[in-house]
Design an enzyme around this catalytic site. Structure first.
Site, PDB file in Angstrom:
ATOM      1  N   GLY A 110      50.094  45.128  38.610  1.00  0.00           N
ATOM      2  CA  GLY A 110      51.045  44.031  38.753  1.00  0.00           C
ATOM      3  C   GLY A 110      50.628  42.775  38.018  1.00  0.00           C
ATOM      4  O   GLY A 110      51.297  42.321  37.106  1.00  0.00           O
ATOM      5  N   GLU A 111      49.502  42.201  38.423  1.00  0.00           N
ATOM      6  CA  GLU A 111      48.996  40.988  37.784  1.00  0.00           C
ATOM      7  C   GLU A 111      47.595  41.220  37.226  1.00  0.00           C
ATOM      8  O   GLU A 111      46.831  40.279  37.056  1.00  0.00           O
ATOM      9  CB  GLU A 111      48.972  39.841  38.787  1.00  0.00           C
ATOM     10  CG  GLU A 111      50.355  39.417  39.256  1.00  0.00           C
ATOM     11  CD  GLU A 111      50.302  38.304  40.281  1.00  0.00           C
ATOM     12  OE1 GLU A 111      49.210  37.936  40.740  1.00  0.00           O
ATOM     13  OE2 GLU A 111      51.380  37.807  40.636  1.00  0.00           O
ATOM     14  N   GLU A 112      47.263  42.462  36.967  1.00  0.00           N
ATOM     15  CA  GLU A 112      45.943  42.790  36.435  1.00  0.00           C
ATOM     16  C   GLU A 112      46.068  43.333  35.021  1.00  0.00           C
ATOM     17  O   GLU A 112      46.981  44.082  34.707  1.00  0.00           O
ATOM     18  CB  GLU A 112      45.227  43.807  37.321  1.00  0.00           C
ATOM     19  CG  GLU A 112      44.820  43.250  38.664  1.00  0.00           C
ATOM     20  CD  GLU A 112      43.993  44.224  39.475  1.00  0.00           C
ATOM     21  OE1 GLU A 112      43.830  45.393  39.078  1.00  0.00           O
ATOM     22  OE2 GLU A 112      43.507  43.805  40.532  1.00  0.00           O
TER      23      GLU A 112
END
Length: 108
Positions: free
Chosen positions: A25-27
């Site tokens: 997701g946000e990695e």
């Protein structure tokens, strides 16, 4: 908007043969062939500094978001290490960075 900006920044700061990829997701992960740990740390630190300087204005409210940070876990592949083991070590370094108050780079 933040993810779009970060994607653009990765393209600018990670020329070939480096390979930045969205890992979750946000990695994100950046494969840095031909770089040593100090060089990888320096690249991560440059990205971190540029990210923390981002100022994005929300269209609906006009409010400026200025508290964007990034945490990085950096590690080098060891001989006889599997890809999964490398990912696990990088993930541990990332969570150590988050545990250290976020917005920092930790090496494994």
């Amino acid at each position: 908007k933040v993810l779009q900006y970060f994607g653009k920044l990765l393209k600018e700061e990670c020329p070939e043969p480096m390979l930045p990829v969205r890992f979750g997701g946000e990695e994100f992960a950046i494969l840095m062939i031909g770089k040593d740990q100090d060089q990888a740390f320096s690249i991560a630190e440059t990205l971190r500094e540029k990210i923390q300087s981002i100022r994005i204005k929300q269209k609906k409210t006009g409010k400026v978001i200025s508290s964007i940070t990034a945490s990085f876990g950096v590690c080098m592949k060891e001989s006889n290490e599997t890809a999964q083991q490398l990912i696990e070590r990088a993930d541990k370094a990332l969570y150590a960075a988050k545990g250290n108050g976020r917005n920092c780079v930790v090496t494994a």
